[in-house]
Design an enzyme around this catalytic site. Structure first.
Site, PDB file in Angstrom:
ATOM      1  N   GLY A   1       0.788  -1.224   0.000  1.00  0.00           N
ATOM      2  CA  GLY A   1       0.000   0.000   0.000  1.00  0.00           C
ATOM      3  C   GLY A   1       0.823   1.279   0.000  1.00  0.00           C
ATOM      4  O   GLY A   1       0.384   2.294   0.542  1.00  0.00           O
ATOM      5  N   SER A   2       1.998   1.257  -0.659  1.00  0.00           N
ATOM      6  CA  SER A   2       2.765   2.508  -0.695  1.00  0.00           C
ATOM      7  C   SER A   2       2.070   3.549  -1.581  1.00  0.00           C
ATOM      8  O   SER A   2       2.155   4.750  -1.320  1.00  0.00           O
ATOM      9  CB  SER A   2       4.205   2.262  -1.137  1.00  0.00           C
ATOM     10  OG  SER A   2       4.260   1.818  -2.462  1.00  0.00           O
ATOM     11  N   ASN A   3       1.359   3.093  -2.600  1.00  0.00           N
ATOM     12  CA  ASN A   3       0.584   4.048  -3.410  1.00  0.00           C
ATOM     13  C   ASN A   3      -0.596   4.603  -2.619  1.00  0.00           C
ATOM     14  O   ASN A   3      -0.932   5.782  -2.733  1.00  0.00           O
ATOM     15  CB  ASN A   3       0.093   3.376  -4.695  1.00  0.00           C
ATOM     16  CG  ASN A   3       1.177   3.341  -5.758  1.00  0.00           C
ATOM     17  OD1 ASN A   3       1.583   4.383  -6.267  1.00  0.00           O
ATOM     18  ND2 ASN A   3       1.670   2.161  -6.060  1.00  0.00           N
TER      19      ASN A   3
ATOM     20  N   LEU B   1      -4.694  -7.089  -6.780  1.00  0.00           N
ATOM     21  CA  LEU B   1      -4.323  -8.220  -7.633  1.00  0.00           C
ATOM     22  C   LEU B   1      -5.482  -9.141  -8.022  1.00  0.00           C
ATOM     23  O   LEU B   1      -5.263 -10.233  -8.517  1.00  0.00           O
ATOM     24  CB  LEU B   1      -3.212  -9.040  -6.952  1.00  0.00           C
ATOM     25  CG  LEU B   1      -1.875  -8.307  -6.811  1.00  0.00           C
ATOM     26  CD1 LEU B   1      -0.861  -9.156  -6.054  1.00  0.00           C
ATOM     27  CD2 LEU B   1      -1.312  -7.909  -8.176  1.00  0.00           C
TER      28      LEU B   1
ATOM     29  N   LEU C   1      -9.321  -9.586 -10.132  1.00  0.00           N
ATOM     30  CA  LEU C   1     -10.125  -8.978 -11.193  1.00  0.00           C
ATOM     31  C   LEU C   1     -11.332  -8.288 -10.561  1.00  0.00           C
ATOM     32  O   LEU C   1     -11.911  -8.796  -9.601  1.00  0.00           O
ATOM     33  CB  LEU C   1     -10.611 -10.041 -12.178  1.00  0.00           C
ATOM     34  CG  LEU C   1      -9.557 -10.604 -13.120  1.00  0.00           C
ATOM     35  CD1 LEU C   1     -10.169 -11.692 -13.991  1.00  0.00           C
ATOM     36  CD2 LEU C   1      -8.962  -9.493 -13.988  1.00  0.00           C
ATOM     37  N   ILE C   2     -11.696  -7.159 -11.117  1.00  0.00           N
ATOM     38  CA  ILE C   2     -12.894  -6.467 -10.626  1.00  0.00           C
ATOM     39  C   ILE C   2     -14.107  -7.090 -11.310  1.00  0.00           C
ATOM     40  O   ILE C   2     -14.125  -7.232 -12.539  1.00  0.00           O
ATOM     41  CB  ILE C   2     -12.821  -4.950 -10.975  1.00  0.00           C
ATOM     42  CG1 ILE C   2     -11.603  -4.303 -10.301  1.00  0.00           C
ATOM     43  CG2 ILE C   2     -14.094  -4.219 -10.588  1.00  0.00           C
ATOM     44  CD1 ILE C   2     -11.654  -4.277  -8.795  1.00  0.00           C
TER      45      ILE C   2
ATOM     46  N   HIS D   1      -0.444   1.112 -13.236  1.00  0.00           N
ATOM     47  CA  HIS D   1       0.302  -0.041 -13.752  1.00  0.00           C
ATOM     48  C   HIS D   1       1.782   0.331 -13.856  1.00  0.00           C
ATOM     49  O   HIS D   1       2.112   1.406 -14.369  1.00  0.00           O
ATOM     50  CB  HIS D   1      -0.251  -0.467 -15.117  1.00  0.00           C
ATOM     51  CG  HIS D   1       0.397  -1.710 -15.628  1.00  0.00           C
ATOM     52  ND1 HIS D   1       0.064  -2.968 -15.159  1.00  0.00           N
ATOM     53  CD2 HIS D   1       1.402  -1.883 -16.533  1.00  0.00           C
ATOM     54  CE1 HIS D   1       0.830  -3.862 -15.756  1.00  0.00           C
ATOM     55  NE2 HIS D   1       1.641  -3.239 -16.592  1.00  0.00           N
TER      56      HIS D   1
HETATM   57  C1  GRF Z   1       2.688  -1.070  -7.750  1.00  0.00           C
HETATM   58  O1  GRF Z   1       3.842  -1.247  -8.486  1.00  0.00           O
HETATM   59  C2  GRF Z   1       1.497  -0.978  -8.682  1.00  0.00           C
HETATM   60  O2  GRF Z   1       1.770  -0.333  -9.879  1.00  0.00           O
HETATM   61  C3  GRF Z   1       1.212  -2.406  -8.935  1.00  0.00           C
HETATM   62  O3  GRF Z   1       1.426  -3.047  -7.697  1.00  0.00           O
HETATM   63  C4  GRF Z   1       2.364  -2.300  -6.931  1.00  0.00           C
HETATM   64  C5  GRF Z   1       1.708  -1.976  -5.620  1.00  0.00           C
HETATM   65  O4  GRF Z   1       2.577  -1.391  -4.714  1.00  0.00           O
HETATM   66  N1  GRF Z   1      -0.084  -2.570  -9.557  1.00  0.00           N
HETATM   67  P1  GRF Z   1       2.011  -0.796  -3.356  1.00  0.00           P
HETATM   68  O5  GRF Z   1       1.164  -1.872  -2.689  1.00  0.00           O
HETATM   69  O6  GRF Z   1       1.231   0.446  -3.666  1.00  0.00           O
HETATM   70  O7  GRF Z   1       3.256  -0.496  -2.550  1.00  0.00           O
END
Ligand code: GRF
Length: 212
Positions: free
Chosen positions: A14-16, A92, A94-95, A111
């Site tokens: 969940g870094s994003n 990860l 599918l929706i 992505h």
């Molecule tokens: C990211 O590289 C995103 O693009 C991909 O999965 C990774 C998730 O990273 N779909 P995080 O969980 O947000 O750290």
């Protein structure tokens, strides 16, 4: 004006998600993160959510064995929280089609490559960066796009590239790209919150900022 209510879907660290939380906390993102859904109950992103007082729920196969139940519960939560936008940030699974249809152009995904390179079926997580490494590309990057029924094929909102050095390992490529992602995803969410995107024939128009 009321803030855009978003749900963030995760499966891992969940870094994003954290980049979005930071944007809200430092007042650069005019949104409310109303809900976090994780496909895994051990995802660290759930802890990030809870620490920030966000409703954070695991809809994993252990808790809800059938996909129908996952879909029903997902829809219920999205409706209960009046979600305007779903952000897939390392999700990860599918929706379900029904949710894609209901939230047309209201689901986005990040992505870790320059779509259409290294995207589609089988390209997720470290596999994307291993493929980029093996192909010897000199540039990789990140893409934020709307989600449609075809994997990684929805209208592209934003892309940014990063140079790949010959000595970069797949892990180092991943780190470079992740750094970009943390800027790109909040940027895309902000454009949506400001109502600046329009989808025309599978392409995205970004309207310039309204001068005040
Ligand atoms: C990211 O590289 C995103 O693009 C991909 O999965 C990774 C998730 O990273 N779909 P995080 O969980 O947000 O750290």
């Amino acid at each position: 004006m009321s803030r855009l209510r978003i749900a963030v879907f995760i499966s891992g660290g969940g870094s994003n998600l954290q980049a979005l939380i930071d944007g809200v906390n430092n007042n650069t993102l005019p949104i409310e993160i109303a809900l976090i859904i994780s496909s895994r109950s051990d995802a660290y992103g759930l802890i990030r959510g809870k620490e920030n007082g966000i409703k954070s729920i695991a809809l994993d196969k252990k808790a809800l064995p059938s996909q129908v139940e996952v879909k029903t519960e997902m829809l219920r939560l999205l409706e209960e929280e009046n979600i305007d936008l779903i952000v897939l940030a390392g999700y990860l699974q599918l929706i379900p089609k029904e949710i894609i249809a209901k939230y047309t152009n209201r689901i986005i995904n990040i992505h870790p490559s320059l779509i259409p390179s290294f995207s589609g079926k089988g390209y997720y997580g470290e596999r994307v960066h291993e493929a980029a490494y093996n192909r010897g590309v000199k540039l990789s990057g990140a893409t934020v796009h709307f989600v449609n029924e075809e994997m990684d094929a929805g209208p592209i909102i934003l892309q940014q590239a990063v140079d790949i050095d010959y000595t970069d390992t797949p892990k180092e490529i991943q780190e470079k790209v992740l750094c970009l992602e943390h800027k790109l995803l909040p940027m895309a969410v902000k454009l949506i919150a400001e109502g600046r995107l329009r989808v025309v024939n599978n392409r995205v128009e970004i309207k310039s900022e309204v001068q005040s």
